[in-house]
Scaffold this motif. Structure first.
Motif, short mmCIF file in Angstrom:
data_model
loop_
_atom_site.label_atom_id
_atom_site.label_comp_id
_atom_site.label_asym_id
_atom_site.label_seq_id
_atom_site.Cartn_x
_atom_site.Cartn_y
_atom_site.Cartn_z
N UNK A 21 43.66 48.16 7.04
CA UNK A 21 43.58 47.51 8.13
C UNK A 21 44.79 47.95 8.88
N UNK A 22 45.01 47.49 9.66
CA UNK A 22 45.86 47.69 11.11
C UNK A 22 45.58 47.12 12.07
N UNK A 23 46.24 46.75 13.16
CA UNK A 23 46.16 46.58 14.77
C UNK A 23 45.99 47.16 16.05
N UNK A 24 45.49 46.45 17.04
CA UNK A 24 45.73 47.86 17.62
C UNK A 24 45.90 46.84 18.99
N UNK A 25 47.21 48.24 20.09
CA UNK A 25 48.13 47.70 20.49
C UNK A 25 48.05 48.50 22.33
N UNK A 36 47.93 51.91 17.34
CA UNK A 36 48.28 50.28 16.18
C UNK A 36 49.57 50.72 15.90
N UNK A 37 49.33 49.00 15.37
CA UNK A 37 50.95 49.44 14.28
C UNK A 37 49.87 48.30 12.98
N UNK A 38 51.48 47.75 12.66
CA UNK A 38 51.06 47.01 11.22
C UNK A 38 49.91 47.34 10.15
N UNK A 39 50.26 48.50 10.35
CA UNK A 39 49.21 49.20 9.11
C UNK A 39 49.59 49.28 7.53
N UNK A 40 48.14 48.17 7.24
CA UNK A 40 49.22 48.09 6.03
C UNK A 40 48.50 49.29 4.43
N UNK A 71 47.30 54.52 4.50
CA UNK A 71 46.89 53.58 5.56
C UNK A 71 46.92 54.20 6.69
N UNK A 72 46.31 53.45 7.65
CA UNK A 72 45.43 54.42 8.75
C UNK A 72 47.00 55.22 9.50
N UNK A 73 46.53 56.60 10.05
CA UNK A 73 47.36 56.64 11.04
C UNK A 73 47.17 57.10 12.08
N UNK A 74 47.92 57.88 13.00
CA UNK A 74 47.56 58.22 14.27
C UNK A 74 47.40 57.27 15.75
N UNK A 75 46.92 57.18 16.85
CA UNK A 75 47.17 56.13 17.93
C UNK A 75 45.93 56.23 17.98
N UNK A 76 45.28 57.01 19.80
CA UNK A 76 44.21 57.32 19.87
C UNK A 76 43.25 56.89 19.25
N UNK A 180 55.73 60.03 24.20
CA UNK A 180 54.47 59.02 24.70
C UNK A 180 54.53 57.46 24.50
N UNK A 181 54.44 57.77 22.74
CA UNK A 181 54.36 56.00 22.37
C UNK A 181 55.60 55.49 21.46
N UNK A 182 56.82 55.61 22.95
CA UNK A 182 58.13 55.42 22.47
C UNK A 182 57.89 53.41 22.63
N UNK A 183 57.23 53.45 22.86
CA UNK A 183 57.08 52.30 22.99
C UNK A 183 56.49 50.85 22.54
N UNK A 184 55.62 51.70 21.27
CA UNK A 184 55.32 51.48 19.33
C UNK A 184 56.15 51.85 18.61
N UNK A 185 57.05 51.75 19.03
CA UNK A 185 58.22 52.56 17.60
C UNK A 185 59.53 51.03 18.00
N UNK A 186 60.38 50.87 16.50
CA UNK A 186 61.61 49.92 16.50
C UNK A 186 62.77 50.45 16.93
N UNK A 187 63.16 51.27 17.01
CA UNK A 187 63.48 52.38 17.69
C UNK A 187 64.05 53.94 18.70
#
Length: 440
Positions: A21-25, A36-40, A71-76, A180-187
């Motif tokens: 599973x994952x959360x959509x952000x 996505x984040x929190x991909x199990x 786990x689920x990967x990718x963005x859109x 472009x998805x820098x905002x979804x990374x920890x660093x």
């Protein structure tokens, strides 16, 4: 039935039949994209069967010993019902069964290519033909997930540091993505010019302060050098030219989402920052046949600055590369597609598509249609590119915000320039655009 259609069949069996599973952000204000984040990570077993033979088997899951996690990967792409996946093996192996342990790796991906287009296959072939340092290997497969048919996927290598068979950087080197998805990374790194880079190697969780300081200083130095024209001493200009020309050939619509990776072999002063491979071809051949790729004129990365630079080294290398490969690349690519049309893989792919379409309740074209459409687009684009390169629209298209075209350019003395020899020639003259004259 599906197992007998000719494609290798990949089976995934998770512990307890669990689904990842994952959360959509969504992006914060000022950023863009969705992800996505929190991909199990779900443990289990993966094995591949082809014509009655087992080509690969990870074994049942045992932490650090056998099996895998998925786990689920990718963005859109992760927003679709048919999910892309990342597989992490507990023991490094070659899932493509090439009989050589140098291809062993723990990281693999299942991406959604082959069900309704051949874009990743076409993009990878251009990546190879144009001479990028690394082209990911892949295989089309039919996938069953806990007994449920999930359709056609491409099992592929991922972008990883692996000096034996993937991207060759030393332990002191790095692989970054202008992301472009820098905002979804920890660093991440933000440059003075507002570019954002995320970490592929070292992993953002593993990078230590001295490494971070060094990498940030290199990226800042490269950005300044590109801006002031001193970039020849710090970037591998030919690799940058290969990357842009490949996307100009492919007509990529997405300038920011084309996965722009930069690498540096080690932390010595003698190695250059380079571009090793292309990745993500969802947007290829989506532009008109008379357009440059979005990356050519976009400010997301540095190509617009490089093509309009006081130092013409990049532009000279770009033209030189085109002169080397332009006369034959389209013929080579189209010949490859024609050969693929009658290959066992293409026939098996076509035989599998009705089951894919039934599973996901959609209708798509045939493999033959995909090839015909691609060849038609490529031939028209080839004709335009040859003309555009000859009339130097590679730069002129960006002057004064004028529309992209390949009409005549004249000097102030009235002489037509068929192939201007320098940036200075392009910046002074009379441009004839659709019957109107523009003085530059």
């Amino acid at each position: 039935m599906i197992i007998s259609l000719g494609l290798p069949t990949l089976f995934i069996e998770t512990v307890g039949g669990e689904e990842p599973t994952c959360d959509y952000v969504y992006p914060p204000e000022g950023a863009f994209g969705k992800s996505i984040n929190n991909a199990t990570k779900v443990p289990g077993r993966v094995y591949i069967v082809h014509l009655g033979d087992t080509l690969y088997d990870s074994g049942r899951y045992a932490d650090g010993i056998s099996g895998m996690t998925i786990k689920i990967r990718g963005n859109t792409s992760a927003y679709s019902d048919k999910k892309p996946f990342k597989i992490r093996l507990e023991k490094a192996s070659d899932m493509l069964s090439r009989g050589d342990h140098r291809y062993d790796d723990r990281h693999w991906a299942l991406i959604r290519d082959g069900n309704s287009s051949l874009k990743t296959m076409i993009g990878n072939k251009v990546n190879q033909l144009i001479g990028m340092a690394y082209t990911p290997a892949y295989e089309y497969v039919n996938v069953f997930f806990n007994g449920d048919y999930r359709g056609i996927y491409m099992l592929t290598e991922t972008i990883r540091r692996n000096p034996r068979c993937r991207i060759n950087v030393a332990k002191s080197g790095f692989i970054l993505e202008c992301d472009p998805y820098w905002w979804n990374e920890d660093r991440y790194l933000r440059t003075p010019d507002g570019k954002y880079f995320t970490f592929k190697y070292p992993d953002d969780k593993d990078v230590v302060v001295p490494q971070l300081t060094y990498i940030a200083s290199v990226v800042k130095y490269v950005e300044n050098a590109i801006t002031d024209g001193t970039y020849m001493s710090c970037i591998d200009v030919r690799s940058f030219a290969r990357w842009l020309l490949a996307h100009d050939i492919l007509g990529s619509k997405d300038g920011a989402g084309s996965n722009i990776f930069i690498t540096k072999y080690d932390d010595s002063d003698t190695t250059l920052v380079s571009m090793s491979t292309l990745w993500d071809f969802d947007s290829i051949m989506k532009l008109s046949t008379d357009e440059w790729s979005r990356a050519h004129n976009d400010t997301f990365f540095y190509f617009k600055v490089l093509t309009n630079n006081v130092n013409t080294g990049f532009l000279d290398e770009y033209r030189r590369l085109w002169q080397e490969i332009g006369p034959h690349l389209f013929d080579d690519l189209i010949g490859y597609l024609e050969d693929f049309r009658t290959s066992p893989t293409a026939l098996s792919l076509q035989a599998s598509r009705p089951y894919e379409f039934e599973r996901w309740n959609y209708v798509s074209s045939s493999v033959d249609d995909n090839i015909n459409d691609a060849i038609s687009w490529l031939r028209q684009h080839e004709a335009w590119l040859h003309q555009a390169m000859m009339t130097d629209d590679v730069v002129a298209a960006e002057l004064s915000g004028m529309p992209q075209t390949h009409d005549a350019i004249y000097t102030l003395n009235g002489f037509r320039l068929t192939s201007p020899s320098s940036i200075s020639e392009l910046r002074r003259g009379v441009y004839v655009r659709k019957g109107k004259k523009y003085l530059k």
